[in-house]
Design a protein around this motif. Structure first.
Motif, PDB file in Angstrom:
ATOM      1  N   TYR A  10       0.834  -1.202   0.000  1.00  0.00           N
ATOM      2  CA  TYR A  10       0.000   0.000   0.000  1.00  0.00           C
ATOM      3  C   TYR A  10       0.874   1.260   0.000  1.00  0.00           C
ATOM      4  CZ  TYR A  10      -3.333   3.503   1.730  1.00  0.00           C
ATOM      5  OH  TYR A  10      -4.087   4.636   1.896  1.00  0.00           O
ATOM      6  N   ALA A  41       2.126   1.737  -3.422  1.00  0.00           N
ATOM      7  CA  ALA A  41       1.070   2.253  -4.308  1.00  0.00           C
ATOM      8  C   ALA A  41       0.819   3.731  -4.058  1.00  0.00           C
ATOM      9  CB  ALA A  41      -0.216   1.451  -4.099  1.00  0.00           C
ATOM     10  N   LYS A  56       3.268   6.787  -5.987  1.00  0.00           N
ATOM     11  CA  LYS A  56       3.027   7.417  -7.287  1.00  0.00           C
ATOM     12  C   LYS A  56       2.024   8.564  -7.185  1.00  0.00           C
ATOM     13  CE  LYS A  56       4.303   6.140 -10.974  1.00  0.00           C
ATOM     14  NZ  LYS A  56       5.485   6.557 -11.768  1.00  0.00           N
ATOM     15  N   ASN A  57       1.227   8.568  -6.105  1.00  0.00           N
ATOM     16  CA  ASN A  57       0.246   9.633  -5.920  1.00  0.00           C
ATOM     17  C   ASN A  57       0.796  10.744  -5.037  1.00  0.00           C
ATOM     18  OD1 ASN A  57      -2.387   8.237  -7.048  1.00  0.00           O
ATOM     19  ND2 ASN A  57      -1.264   6.712  -5.867  1.00  0.00           N
ATOM     20  N   GLU A 115       5.677  -3.762 -10.452  1.00  0.00           N
ATOM     21  CA  GLU A 115       4.259  -3.752 -10.089  1.00  0.00           C
ATOM     22  C   GLU A 115       3.765  -2.335  -9.755  1.00  0.00           C
ATOM     23  OE1 GLU A 115       2.182  -6.124 -10.274  1.00  0.00           O
ATOM     24  OE2 GLU A 115       0.472  -5.309  -9.173  1.00  0.00           O
ATOM     25  N   TYR A 116       4.645  -1.539  -9.155  1.00  0.00           N
ATOM     26  CA  TYR A 116       4.214  -0.215  -8.698  1.00  0.00           C
ATOM     27  C   TYR A 116       4.852   0.908  -9.508  1.00  0.00           C
ATOM     28  CZ  TYR A 116       2.262  -3.064  -5.106  1.00  0.00           C
ATOM     29  OH  TYR A 116       1.530  -4.029  -4.472  1.00  0.00           O
ATOM     30  N   ASP A 117       5.442   0.587 -10.655  1.00  0.00           N
ATOM     31  CA  ASP A 117       6.081   1.595 -11.519  1.00  0.00           C
ATOM     32  C   ASP A 117       7.059   2.464 -10.724  1.00  0.00           C
ATOM     33  OD1 ASP A 117       4.579   0.813 -13.767  1.00  0.00           O
ATOM     34  OD2 ASP A 117       2.900   2.088 -13.171  1.00  0.00           O
ATOM     35  N   HIS A 122      -5.817  -7.114 -13.151  1.00  0.00           N
ATOM     36  CA  HIS A 122      -4.570  -6.403 -12.871  1.00  0.00           C
ATOM     37  C   HIS A 122      -4.579  -5.074 -13.633  1.00  0.00           C
ATOM     38  CE1 HIS A 122      -0.227  -5.520 -12.856  1.00  0.00           C
ATOM     39  NE2 HIS A 122      -0.226  -6.226 -11.739  1.00  0.00           N
ATOM     40  N   HIS A 123      -3.926  -4.058 -13.054  1.00  0.00           N
ATOM     41  CA  HIS A 123      -3.952  -2.758 -13.729  1.00  0.00           C
ATOM     42  C   HIS A 123      -3.265  -2.790 -15.094  1.00  0.00           C
ATOM     43  CE1 HIS A 123      -0.471  -2.639 -10.872  1.00  0.00           C
ATOM     44  NE2 HIS A 123       0.150  -2.290 -11.970  1.00  0.00           N
ATOM     45  N   ASP A 158      -2.483   5.012 -11.279  1.00  0.00           N
ATOM     46  CA  ASP A 158      -1.919   5.212  -9.937  1.00  0.00           C
ATOM     47  C   ASP A 158      -3.002   5.229  -8.866  1.00  0.00           C
ATOM     48  OD1 ASP A 158       0.623   5.364 -11.011  1.00  0.00           O
ATOM     49  OD2 ASP A 158       0.569   7.537 -11.217  1.00  0.00           O
ATOM     50  N   ARG A 184      -4.666   1.634  -8.402  1.00  0.00           N
ATOM     51  CA  ARG A 184      -3.746   0.703  -7.728  1.00  0.00           C
ATOM     52  C   ARG A 184      -3.725   1.006  -6.236  1.00  0.00           C
ATOM     53  NH1 ARG A 184       1.616   0.600 -10.782  1.00  0.00           N
ATOM     54  NH2 ARG A 184       1.456   2.794 -10.292  1.00  0.00           N
ATOM     55  N   MET A 185      -3.777   2.304  -5.927  1.00  0.00           N
ATOM     56  CA  MET A 185      -3.778   2.700  -4.516  1.00  0.00           C
ATOM     57  C   MET A 185      -5.077   2.271  -3.833  1.00  0.00           C
ATOM     58  SD  MET A 185      -2.804   6.346  -2.818  1.00  0.00           S
ATOM     59  CE  MET A 185      -4.120   7.321  -3.502  1.00  0.00           C
ATOM     60  N   GLU A 235      -4.854  -1.488  -3.153  1.00  0.00           N
ATOM     61  CA  GLU A 235      -3.892  -1.811  -2.097  1.00  0.00           C
ATOM     62  C   GLU A 235      -4.392  -1.327  -0.744  1.00  0.00           C
ATOM     63  OE1 GLU A 235      -1.539  -3.783  -2.387  1.00  0.00           O
ATOM     64  OE2 GLU A 235      -0.998  -3.794  -4.505  1.00  0.00           O
ATOM     65  N   HIS A 236      -5.041  -0.184  -0.734  1.00  0.00           N
ATOM     66  CA  HIS A 236      -5.579   0.339   0.530  1.00  0.00           C
ATOM     67  C   HIS A 236      -6.653  -0.608   1.071  1.00  0.00           C
ATOM     68  CE1 HIS A 236      -7.133   3.203   3.470  1.00  0.00           C
ATOM     69  NE2 HIS A 236      -8.321   2.802   3.080  1.00  0.00           N
ATOM     70  N   TYR A 292      -5.152  -3.741   2.342  1.00  0.00           N
ATOM     71  CA  TYR A 292      -4.427  -3.511   3.600  1.00  0.00           C
ATOM     72  C   TYR A 292      -5.410  -3.440   4.772  1.00  0.00           C
ATOM     73  CZ  TYR A 292      -1.581  -1.059   7.095  1.00  0.00           C
ATOM     74  OH  TYR A 292      -0.949  -0.683   8.248  1.00  0.00           O
TER      75      TYR A 292
END
Lengths: 395, 395
Positions: A141, A144, A147-148, A183-185, B57-58, B130, B133-134, B137-138, B141
């Motif tokens: 997380y 991820a 990138k933001n 996976e997360y660039d 998947h993204h 981005d 994906r967040m 993952e959030h 989590y």
């Protein structure tokens, strides 16, 4: 005379081996055997560093208890132990209460924080399936989020402790890096793995040549080591080292040590940091019907001063000992002392490299890694025979 | 006379179609074509709800731009637009500055929060690779945390907005539930998906029979709807509804609407909520060398009052129009007006069910789902021909 009741608390390495042994060493009507565990599964403590890094799924580190014990012979109860009362010969669970005639305690350990401020609140621990799944998800997380909101602490993983678990975890992280970047660039050069150890060396007790090999390998993969530097405090933002240096990190994983279980400590049985110094037959002092094994126990070598370190290996041997000899001990017969026979120790550094000692032989790199996998397979074999090896084993 | 410079900002549906069209409608020496995009990839906005839920998947929702354009003809620049200066005929990027003779703006949208307090700070948005994906993952989590600290808000997902994206996202979540329960050892009855919409109905503008079908299907899967109830505030703990009811949730995803891009708003070009009301040739008012398309533009039907809603479909058609006709427009020739030809709309409810209208036909369930997938494949075909369909397409 009523059938004696044997109650085994905890389905770790020791508890499971005890139960499996008892179903062989006892006849069906000789005793009532009950096994209590808070999860329906047994997990492989020695493999938790993999799902914690995400190099293996957590299902590879657990097995359903019902699938590896004889449920016709053993009453398996999924419940959490609340307290043990030796004078009443009772164990209180969240949803049940059990009487026993003979009690085997294998309740494992809890993290030892050495009083480091903020550790329990802010760090993660490689303890069980739930905790390592959380570590992996947390770490991912954070990646991820980067990138933001590109904060460097999101990409910094601090591992506190460079003992066995710490080094093995760092080894997995190093393996995982390329996948994570993909996976997360993420830019690989931004990822930091920082390993902090209060002792002056990693893997204390290991042969120096092995230690050097491990450190060189991991440094070559970009791991930063802080050795001989205690962590003073763990905060929401990272760690503060002795001397004041702060390392910002969103993911601090503490592997610095374990201590005994609180439930044992509070049972009235004599403990040292939560662990019971057992007699030569693994009995708790002053209780001839209570046996303690695994991380809950403390075994001092005949000619030594320092206790054996808590490992799956010694727990397994303790379980095998009790599984075989508990029937005699229950009858008051004299039984030879438990004798730990260390078979060697191998620490993995990811999937392809390891270091270790097997017998008197030092192993490095690929051959050590192969040996490590054989050791893991051996546990699967003890637990569930060849079918479990085929189902769960990986080389 | 110097070769005219065409600068296309944004490689969304509109920008990409423009560039691909121009490489056919212009000779190699007729113009210099530059495409600017902040990522090396184009992403499929219409599919983002899947990686946001974790059902895909993204990588399935993006494609490398260099693999779908003719890089011999188009100068692709990976950079972020900072500002547009029409009087200087310049575009400032983070790392470059470009002059242009003709500018095509397709910079997309930003979330519209309708002034709801705390939304920008505390909610997640289905915007780009981005951000989704967040979200995934959030959410995962939070699920992983539940076993360590069983708070109900960890298992509650609030989706704000029941428009197209909101309903499609809820549909994916419903598909994902069993997997999530398995992956995180969660009791399914504890998971909550709450969809909140200020309007009195889901999917405003859709046929009532389709709306009823969608609501009944999703309710049957356990989704809780709050319709006609605006969110007053989004906090760290969840949302507060009008009237005061609080719904505790660690994961609030806002899908309630979009507005135009701030960069366009700040360029001096006339905008309405960030969007440019273009003329019949997609030109910005008062700028005969600036074209705007996609979510940055506002197209009002000839006989209508309300603008077309911003969709991938209209962007694609705008891009095709400019790709074909920009050369004539550049030469000052008269070109027929852009005419949007809606082909229909299908909203998926997970992988196997959908609702929609194609032509004059209402579609439900499996047949609508099949049609939705055909529509997605059509975009892949337009973008990269049959090879991209084979590489990225899924049925």
């Amino acid at each position: 005379m009523a059938t004696p009741k044997i109650l085994v608390l905890g389905a770790g390495y020791g508890g499971l081996m005890t139960v499996k042994g008892l179903t062989k060493s006892l006849g069906a009507s000789d005793a009532e055997i009950t096994l209590v565990n808070q999860n329906p599964y047994h997990y492989f403590t020695t493999e938790l560093h993999k799902p914690a890094a995400g190099t293996a799924h957590h299902d590879h580190a657990r097995v359903n208890i019902a699938s590896v014990i004889n449920t016709n012979r053993v009453n398996f109860v999924e419940d959490r132990v609340v307290s043990i009362n030796p004078s009443e010969k009772k164990v209180y669970l969240e949803n049940n209460t059990f009487d026993y005639d003979h009690l085997v305690i294998g309740l494992g350990s809890a993290p030892e924080t050495f009083g480091i401020k903020g550790l329990l609140e802010n760090a993660f621990f490689i303890r069980n399936i739930d905790s390592v799944r959380m570590i992996r998800e947390h770490m991912e997380y954070m990646f991820a989020r980067y990138k933001n909101d590109p904060k460097e602490e999101y990409l910094t993983i601090v591992v506190g402790g460079a003992g066995f678990t710490g080094i093995e975890y760092v080894g997995e992280l190093v393996d995982r890096l390329p996948e994570l970047c993909r996976e997360y660039d993420l830019p690989q050069e931004k990822l930091r793995i920082v390993n902090i150890e209060a002792a002056p060396t990693v893997l204390p007790g290991f042969d120096q040549a092995l230690v050097d090999y491990a450190v060189e390998y991991l440094k070559g993969k970009g791991v930063e080591f802080y050795l001989g530097v205690p962590i003073e405090e763990c905060t929401k933002d990272g760690v503060v080292l002795k001397g004041g240096e702060e390392i910002k990190s969103s993911t601090v994983v503490w592997t610095g040590g374990v201590r005994g279980n609180k439930i044992v400590e509070e049972s009235g049985i004599e403990t040292m940091r939560g662990r019971v110094k057992v007699d030569e037959n693994l009995r708790a002092p002053g209780h001839d019907n209570i046996y303690v094994l695994g991380d809950s126990s403390l075994v001092i070598p005949k000619d030594g001063e320092r206790p054996y370190p808590p490992t799956a290996q010694i727990s397994t041997q303790q379980g095998q000992y009790l599984g075989k000899h508990l029937p005699q001990l229950m009858r008051g017969e004299s039984v030879h002392a438990f004798q730990y026979a260390p078979k060697g120790t191998v620490a993995s550094l990811g999937n392809r490299v390891a270091i270790g000692v097997v017998g008197s032989k030092k192993l490095f790199g690929g051959s050590a890694s192969f040996m490590k996998k054989i050791i893991d397979l051996r546990w699967l074999f003890l637990l569930g025979g060849i079918s479990l090896v085929l189902r769960k084993g990986k080389l």
